[in-house]
Design an enzyme around this catalytic site. Structure first.
Site, mmCIF file in Angstrom:
data_model
loop_
_atom_site.group_PDB
_atom_site.id
_atom_site.type_symbol
_atom_site.label_atom_id
_atom_site.label_comp_id
_atom_site.label_asym_id
_atom_site.label_seq_id
_atom_site.Cartn_x
_atom_site.Cartn_y
_atom_site.Cartn_z
ATOM 1 N NE ARG A 1 4.034 -3.145 1.307
ATOM 2 C CZ ARG A 1 4.628 -3.025 2.495
ATOM 3 N NH1 ARG A 1 5.660 -2.205 2.631
ATOM 4 N NH2 ARG A 1 4.190 -3.681 3.535
ATOM 5 C CD GLU B 1 9.661 -5.965 0.668
ATOM 6 O OE1 GLU B 1 8.877 -6.236 -0.239
ATOM 7 O OE2 GLU B 1 9.299 -5.694 1.832
#
Length: 778
Positions: A325, A730
């Site tokens: 990621r 997030e």
């Protein structure tokens, strides 16, 4: 009921999109919210403590636990050999993370044995009495040490590539290269790890665990006990913070408590001390980012090549997807015509790092923003100008393809940035800061506007699913259970709003219940910002099933067409008849209508081929931007954040009050990561920042002096998510990159903004001071 009576009650108190308070907010403030340590303990409950290694890497020659076993209150001492099933709790199945170490230890503080005693204090005291003989082995705790000594990997690296980065770099009119250290971060939740295991008959055991992933704890406990998953029930009502640290790290505490409970046939509670918790559990990965970028005289990027080397720890844990990621977000909001990105997940003799809010995305994004900053200083331009020059294009242009070959089809970053630039008066403030710095000897200021583009979905595609169980009782009250967990983020409130809206009842009619693997199986972790997306849609699906049955019942009983039946506030309208909801439900029950449903949802349109580095791993993107203004003391390196303006995209918010709180909290936590929260290991591999006395999270006094936060109220998700909302957990964390960039500008002022300060993160006062002194010497 006549129409006038209906008109008097035409609204419900908490539909979707309303700014409803968190369901437990008053309990949090009053101290009446029950956490696991607040639960009444079963009679005879025992307590566990860890016996931890005092070596970073060594063979275990001998263990003498006789003094431990005979210590007051000790009932049992457990070692790896006592694990009845598999002595492994690796979440990826790599068999590299023992419940208790056997034969070798691979980080300072690794659990070697566990003490079960009549009190927590007795267990902790006894654990210190062990005599362990070691044969020390070479240990490498830092990325640079590991690279210099073989650079072993804990998992397979990833490469994302498009075009020919090498050739494009060579042909670029201008070129910059460098390295950046991006530090890790401790989760520092208010409630540490804890598990309470209660043995049942046969193989059965019930575990109350502070975990974001109840199903994984269930599977790990069953794995360690050598029993089927259906014998293990895991329950979670709430956590006192998670931030990713309770996605996998809860496994060890739950497994030890469950093994001891079954062995001793007594309840066992395991709550480690804060120092032990911080020493023995994983953290955010720190990275060494190496970059090479080519660009033209206007600052338009031609090519990027970058490597992201990460300190992963002794085992794989989630380092593979975390470092993946990081690459997914190395582009942030910018289009790279030619690109090659590689990950390097390095094995180190430290605790295995794990999930943390953003899951590698923040580290990737910081590296990408450093490239923008370098280009800006090389050209003598405002970094915001370089950012705008390199934004992804509108759909249909030739500037929409990410390094992983997913087109950016919902791009609103330019609108977000333009609106914030105007509302924050960025240009005038930047000019004023330039003037101030030209006439200030000691105090220097900086300002930066940075964007965020963050992909939403688990990159492990199979995690993008959720279930929910909804019961409607005879009196019209509703019982809600789903696979998501509540860690303070307001997920339970949002999903309850979905149900209240679906049935058009007050939120008070919806009972929120503890997450349990006995009701909803095979749950995904509450992570990747997908909790509301997944569980909200699963609950909606359950409500849809029940409503379809109720409509069919009403159509038959009242002899009306289904399209003439509607759920309206507190009632069901059947043709011209209004029936109170509770009365209607009672009639449906008497007619034997099923008033319960299991809902399910899986995210559409996503796919990912890791081997090829190609696919569409994200369902959509969330966007945002922040302007931060700072002041630094060039004699000490100390600084303060003077003002922050944020505009963030949450689509059509399910709950604006909760979402705004998430943005504010995420920003402050991100600011701590990039400024004050420093992890430090000594030459013996010991983590020395393992307590509040040595690890500095932001205080209330560290918040921006002026803090303006707005949601982009005009935004609506282009994809059919629940209520057309977007994830919020997030993405706003990375808005804090603007603070690091503003500190950089303030430092750069001492050398006339001619050189990029290359501040590593966290930008502690020491690092700021060293950067200032270095620049003064140029």
């Amino acid at each position: 009921m006549d129409k006038s009576a209906f008109e008097e009650r035409k609204t419900i108190s908490a539909p979707m999109h309303a700014p409803l308070r968190h369901d437990s907010a008053h309990k949090h403030v009053a101290g009446s919210a029950d956490y696991i340590d607040d639960m009444p303990e079963p009679e005879g409950t025992l307590h566990a403590a860890l016996g931890m290694s005092d070596r970073a890497h060594a063979e275990i020659i001998s263990i003498d636990l006789s003094a431990v076993r005979t210590a007051p209150g000790v009932v049992w001492v457990m070692t790896g050999a006592d694990v009845p099933g598999s002595n492994d709790i690796s979440p990826t199945g790599r068999n590299d993370e023992p419940v208790l170490a056997e034969g070798r230890v691979e980080f300072h503080g690794q659990p070697v044995f566990a003490v079960i005693a009549t009190t927590r204090e007795a267990a902790r005291k006894a654990a210190r009495l062990a005599k362990i003989e070691y044969r020390d082995l070479p240990h490498f705790t830092d990325v640079t040490d590991t690279l210099a000594n073989g650079a072993a990997l804990v998992t397979d690296p990833l490469t994302l590539s498009r075009g020919d980065a090498g050739a494009a770099l060579a042909a670029s009119p201008r070129r910059i290269s460098g390295e950046m250290r991006v530090g890790g971060q401790d989760h520092f939740y208010l409630e540490g790890h804890i598990a309470l295991a209660i043995p049942g008959e046969d193989d059965d055991v019930t575990v109350w665990s502070s975990t974001q992933h109840p199903s994984e704890v269930q599977h790990m406990v069953s794995h360690a006990l050598g029993i089927p998953s259906n014998a293990v029930t895991v329950q979670v009502r709430r956590m006192g913070g998670g931030f990713g640290g309770k996605e996998t790290q809860s496994n060890q505490f739950a497994a030890i408590a469950a093994i001891a409970a079954k062995r001793l046939k007594r309840a066992v509670k395991f709550r480690p001390d804060r120092d032990e918790d911080m020493t023995a559990t994983g953290k955010r990965h720190d990275f060494l980012v190496s970059y090479d970028a080519g660009f033209d005289d206007d600052g338009r990027i031609q090519a990027v090549s970058a490597n992201y080397a990460a300190r992963c720890g002794f085992s794989s844990d989630l380092s593979g997807p975390v470092t993946d990621r990081a690459l997914f977000h190395a582009d942030n909001a910018y289009f790279y015509p030619h690109v090659r990105l590689t990950s390097q997940p390095l094995k180190t003799h430290t605790v295995s790092n794990t999930a943390f809010r953003g899951f590698g995305g923040p580290q990737g994004m910081v590296g990408g923003e450093r490239i923008i900053e370098e280009i800006a200083y090389a050209l003598g331009k405002d970094p915001l100008e370089i950012r705008k020059t390199n934004f992804y294009g509108e759909p249909g242009s030739d500037r929409v393809l990410t390094p992983y070959h997913q087109p950016v089809e919902d791009n609103i970053v330019a609108r977000i940035v333009d609106e914030l630039e105007r509302s924050s008066d960025y240009q005038a403030r930047r000019k004023a800061i330039l003037d101030f710095n030209a006439n200030s000897r000691v105090i220097r200021k900086g300002i930066a506007l940075t964007p965020v583009k963050f992909g939403i979905s688990f990159t492990a595609t199979w995690y993008n699913q959720a279930g929910a169980l909804v019961h409607v009782y005879q009196d019209g009250s509703i019982h809600l259970n789903h696979g998501g967990t509540e860690m303070g983020q307001g997920l339970f409130t949002k999903v309850a709003q979905v149900l209240a809206d679906a049935f058009q009842v007050d939120i008070a009619s919806v009972k929120i219940t503890a997450t349990t693997t006995a009701k909803v199986p095979n749950t995904s972790a509450t992570a990747a910002s997908s909790g509301s997306d997944l569980n909200g849609m699963a609950a909606y699906d359950a409500a849809r099933q029940i409503k379809e049955r109720l409509v069919a019942f009403a159509a038959e009983k009242w002899a009306v067409a289904p399209e003439d039946i509607a759920f309206v506030p507190h009632h069901v309208r059947i043709g011209q008849t209004l029936v109170p909801f509770a009365d209607f439900i009672r009639q449906a029950y008497m007619a034997r209508v099923q008033l319960s449903a299991a809902g399910f949802y899986k995210t559409p349109k996503i796919h990912w081929d890791r081997a090829k580095g190609m696919g569409s791993p994200f369902y959509y993107f969330a966007y945002g931007a922040a302007v931060s203004e700072v002041s630094i003391d060039t004699l000490t390196g100390e600084y303060q954040v003077d003002r922050v303006d944020i505009l963030h995209d949450v689509g059509r918010s399910l709950n604006p009050a909760i979402d705004k709180g998430q943005v504010e909290g995420a920003f402050v936590q991100g600011m701590g990561w990039l400024t004050t929260e420093e992890l430090w290991w000594d030459d013996k591999g010991r983590l020395r920042t393992h307590a509040p006395s040595t690890y500095k999270i932001p205080l209330a006094s560290d918040r921006p002096k002026i803090f303006n936060v707005r949601l982009a109220e005009w935004s609506e998700n282009a994809e059919p998510t629940i209520g057309r909302s977007k994830a919020v957990g997030e993405p706003p964390f990375m808005l804090a990159i603007s603070v690091l960039e503003a500190l950089s500008m303030a430092a750069a002022s001492v050398a006339g903004y001619k050189h990029c300060p290359r501040l590593d993160a966290p930008a502690t006062p020491e690092r700021v001071l060293m950067a200032v002194e270095r620049l003064r010497g140029m």
